[in-house]
Design a protein around this motif. Structure first.
Motif, PDB file in Angstrom:
ATOM      1  N   VAL A 138       3.177  11.318  -5.484  1.00 44.65           N
ATOM      2  CA  VAL A 138       3.207  10.357  -4.381  1.00 44.65           C
ATOM      3  C   VAL A 138       1.913  10.454  -3.590  1.00 44.65           C
ATOM      4  O   VAL A 138       1.271  11.506  -3.544  1.00 44.65           O
ATOM      5  CB  VAL A 138       4.407  10.572  -3.428  1.00 44.65           C
ATOM      6  N   GLU A 139       1.537   9.347  -2.961  1.00 45.20           N
ATOM      7  CA  GLU A 139       0.418   9.310  -2.027  1.00 45.20           C
ATOM      8  C   GLU A 139       0.894   8.655  -0.740  1.00 45.20           C
ATOM      9  O   GLU A 139       1.736   7.743  -0.780  1.00 45.20           O
ATOM     10  CB  GLU A 139      -0.756   8.509  -2.604  1.00 45.20           C
ATOM     11  N   LEU A 140       0.374   9.126   0.373  1.00 45.53           N
ATOM     12  CA  LEU A 140       0.730   8.507   1.647  1.00 45.53           C
ATOM     13  C   LEU A 140       0.370   7.033   1.626  1.00 45.53           C
ATOM     14  O   LEU A 140      -0.725   6.652   1.191  1.00 45.53           O
ATOM     15  CB  LEU A 140       0.009   9.206   2.796  1.00 45.53           C
ATOM     16  N   ALA A 141       1.277   6.194   2.076  1.00 46.28           N
ATOM     17  CA  ALA A 141       1.065   4.754   2.062  1.00 46.28           C
ATOM     18  C   ALA A 141       0.102   4.345   3.172  1.00 46.28           C
ATOM     19  O   ALA A 141       0.230   4.811   4.309  1.00 46.28           O
ATOM     20  CB  ALA A 141       2.396   4.026   2.248  1.00 46.28           C
ATOM     21  N   PRO A 142      -0.878   3.506   2.869  1.00 47.84           N
ATOM     22  CA  PRO A 142      -1.732   2.967   3.933  1.00 47.84           C
ATOM     23  C   PRO A 142      -0.878   2.282   4.994  1.00 47.84           C
ATOM     24  O   PRO A 142       0.023   1.512   4.673  1.00 47.84           O
ATOM     25  CB  PRO A 142      -2.617   1.961   3.188  1.00 47.84           C
ATOM     26  N   ARG A 143      -1.162   2.550   6.244  1.00 52.31           N
ATOM     27  CA  ARG A 143      -0.314   2.081   7.331  1.00 52.31           C
ATOM     28  C   ARG A 143      -0.358   0.566   7.531  1.00 52.31           C
ATOM     29  O   ARG A 143       0.536   0.007   8.167  1.00 52.31           O
ATOM     30  CB  ARG A 143      -0.686   2.801   8.631  1.00 52.31           C
ATOM     31  N   PRO A 154       0.858  -0.081  -7.200  1.00 47.61           N
ATOM     32  CA  PRO A 154       0.594   1.056  -8.103  1.00 47.61           C
ATOM     33  C   PRO A 154       0.047   0.734  -9.486  1.00 47.61           C
ATOM     34  O   PRO A 154      -1.092   1.094  -9.806  1.00 47.61           O
ATOM     35  CB  PRO A 154       1.964   1.746  -8.196  1.00 47.61           C
ATOM     36  N   LEU A 155       0.829   0.094 -10.355  1.00 51.34           N
ATOM     37  CA  LEU A 155       0.403  -0.077 -11.734  1.00 51.34           C
ATOM     38  C   LEU A 155      -0.787  -1.016 -11.843  1.00 51.34           C
ATOM     39  O   LEU A 155      -1.778  -0.719 -12.515  1.00 51.34           O
ATOM     40  CB  LEU A 155       1.570  -0.575 -12.593  1.00 51.34           C
ATOM     41  N   THR A 298      -6.671   1.511 -20.180  1.00 50.52           N
ATOM     42  CA  THR A 298      -5.228   1.488 -19.983  1.00 50.52           C
ATOM     43  C   THR A 298      -4.836   2.404 -18.836  1.00 50.52           C
ATOM     44  O   THR A 298      -5.143   3.595 -18.860  1.00 50.52           O
ATOM     45  CB  THR A 298      -4.479   1.943 -21.251  1.00 50.52           C
ATOM     46  N   MET A 299      -4.194   1.855 -17.835  1.00 52.29           N
ATOM     47  CA  MET A 299      -3.691   2.636 -16.710  1.00 52.29           C
ATOM     48  C   MET A 299      -4.788   3.501 -16.102  1.00 52.29           C
ATOM     49  O   MET A 299      -5.872   3.019 -15.844  1.00 52.29           O
ATOM     50  CB  MET A 299      -2.500   3.484 -17.145  1.00 52.29           C
ATOM     51  N   GLU A 304      -7.698   9.010 -10.289  1.00 50.20           N
ATOM     52  CA  GLU A 304      -8.081   7.612 -10.072  1.00 50.20           C
ATOM     53  C   GLU A 304      -7.084   6.913  -9.147  1.00 50.20           C
ATOM     54  O   GLU A 304      -7.475   6.066  -8.328  1.00 50.20           O
ATOM     55  CB  GLU A 304      -8.184   6.887 -11.417  1.00 50.20           C
ATOM     56  N   PHE A 305      -5.813   7.267  -9.272  1.00 48.06           N
ATOM     57  CA  PHE A 305      -4.792   6.687  -8.396  1.00 48.06           C
ATOM     58  C   PHE A 305      -5.063   7.065  -6.939  1.00 48.06           C
ATOM     59  O   PHE A 305      -5.010   6.215  -6.043  1.00 48.06           O
ATOM     60  CB  PHE A 305      -3.400   7.162  -8.822  1.00 48.06           C
ATOM     61  N   ARG A 306      -5.376   8.337  -6.693  1.00 48.88           N
ATOM     62  CA  ARG A 306      -5.685   8.775  -5.330  1.00 48.88           C
ATOM     63  C   ARG A 306      -6.917   8.053  -4.792  1.00 48.88           C
ATOM     64  O   ARG A 306      -6.937   7.612  -3.635  1.00 48.88           O
ATOM     65  CB  ARG A 306      -5.914  10.296  -5.308  1.00 48.88           C
ATOM     66  N   ASP A 307      -7.959   7.936  -5.632  1.00 44.81           N
ATOM     67  CA  ASP A 307      -9.178   7.241  -5.206  1.00 44.81           C
ATOM     68  C   ASP A 307      -8.896   5.776  -4.892  1.00 44.81           C
ATOM     69  O   ASP A 307      -9.422   5.221  -3.914  1.00 44.81           O
ATOM     70  CB  ASP A 307     -10.245   7.334  -6.296  1.00 44.81           C
ATOM     71  N   MET A 308      -8.062   5.156  -5.711  1.00 44.73           N
ATOM     72  CA  MET A 308      -7.729   3.748  -5.514  1.00 44.73           C
ATOM     73  C   MET A 308      -6.974   3.530  -4.211  1.00 44.73           C
ATOM     74  O   MET A 308      -7.296   2.623  -3.427  1.00 44.73           O
ATOM     75  CB  MET A 308      -6.917   3.243  -6.710  1.00 44.73           C
TER      76      MET A 308
END
Length: 362
Positions: A138-143, A154-155, A298-299, A304-308
């Motif tokens: 999980v990553e903290l959601a942008p407020r 996400p995807l 692919t994905m 990369e998810f954290r950076d995104m």
């Protein structure tokens, strides 16, 4: 009792010849393990893979595990050994995949990599009320984002980020970027990312209204791929001081190379994340002589998810939600989202707001 959205096998059927109905079943409320957090899911989003799953065209399909890969919610409980204690009671976005930590080339172990949702490779899916996951998932959601906008990210966000940044190498201003098939979730995220980087973005679509919407979002222009010689029309739109395309981010395939090779910079990159036109595409000697690079994408990884997500937060990007319906048990309303996706009418993501009661914020 907690609910989960799954496929109803019925009498079964052959791949491509069946269209599984949806069903909502009651499931036990999960208990987080020592390193897990329990997320109360507020919203989840559809992807084309969910449509393919209903047709039994997705590999490793599970008819028991919950559908959907995209989701967002609130951490309501943390395991005894969770280190990220700041997550408790916070809004989070869930990673849509498992088994890829940080390798920039590909998953560390391809046999462990999986997209979540209705798969035998992983029990997780976001089409349910509660989901227990490792704290790293999980990553903290942008407020600045609503629950539906968080679920839309996400995807498509991860796929678009890897294709644009990691593969096409677009991470700054001044480049001319072509994004094909605007209106789909990945294409729209690529558009938003590239605009935020300061690139000149151009789009294609078979729908002029979608091109107009993309221009309103920051694209410099667009052309209809239904028109013969559309690449020549696109060339006329490029700035005189930079009259070529540096990178193409494409999810269609087909005869793409024949169209774009003449207008690309020598050594330019085509980042390919899908082939909706068919499972083959052309590759021509002209592209070889121009030193063009075709890169499959692919994905992406957790890194990369954290950076995104951090980029979305920094630039206050809002994923595009085409339409949302409320209530996990409202199968009739959810079915309309699948119908819309199958017809290709959406501009952005199709979202299910899981809570049956209105929620203004996560």
């Amino acid at each position: 009792m907690p609910r989960a959205l799954t496929l109803n096998a019925g009498e079964g059927g052959r791949p491509g010849k069946v269209y599984y109905p949806l069903q909502v079943k009651q499931v036990p409320k999960p208990k987080p393990g020592p390193h897990q957090v329990l997320v109360r899911i507020k919203a989840a989003a559809l992807n084309h893979r969910d449509l393919w799953a209903r047709r039994h065209l997705y590999p490793g399909l599970s008819l028991e595990n919950p559908l959907l890969a995209d989701g967002a919610g609130i951490v309501i409980e943390a395991g005894s050994e969770v280190k990220r204690t700041e997550l408790l009671h916070q809004a989070v976005i869930l990673t849509p995949m498992r088994g890829w930590e940080s390798d920039p080339v590909a998953p560390e172990d391809p046999h462990r990599f999986a997209v979540i949702g209705a798969t035998l490779l992983c029990e997780d899916g976001t089409g349910q009320d509660y989901l227990a996951v490792h704290e790293d998932e999980v990553e903290l959601a942008p407020r600045h984002l609503s629950p539906a906008e968080c679920a839309a990210l996400p995807l498509c966000g991860l796929t678009g980020w890897r294709a644009l940044v990691s593969k096409a190498g677009v991470a700054g201003p001044g480049k001319n970027v072509l994004v094909t098939g605007i209106g789909g979730g990945v294409a729209l995220q690529v558009l938003q990312f590239a605009v935020a980087f300061g690139s000149n973005v151009y789009v294609t679509s078979g729908d002029r209204a979608k091109i107009a919407k993309a221009v309103a979002m920051g694209a410099r222009g667009g052309v209809s791929y239904r028109e013969p010689g559309w690449a020549a029309a696109l060339l006329e739109m490029l700035p005189d001081e930079h009259p070529y395309v540096d990178a193409v981010v494409d999810g269609a395939g087909g005869r793409l190379i024949a169209e774009v090779a003449p207008i690309m910079r020598p050594g330019g990159v085509i980042a390919q994340y899908g082939m909706t036109v068919g499972n083959k595409m052309d590759w021509q000697m002209r592209a070889v002589l121009a030193n063009l690079e075709l890169k499959g994408s692919t994905m992406g990884s957790r890194r990369e998810f954290r950076d995104m997500v951090a980029f979305v937060d920094k630039h206050k990007i809002k994923p595009v939600v085409s339409r949302a319906v409320r209530g996990l048990s409202d199968l009739e309303a959810i079915e309309t989202l699948f119908v819309e996706m199958q017809a290709g009418r959406q501009f952005g993501k199709l979202v299910i707001e899981i809570d049956d009661e209105p929620q203004s914020q996560l």
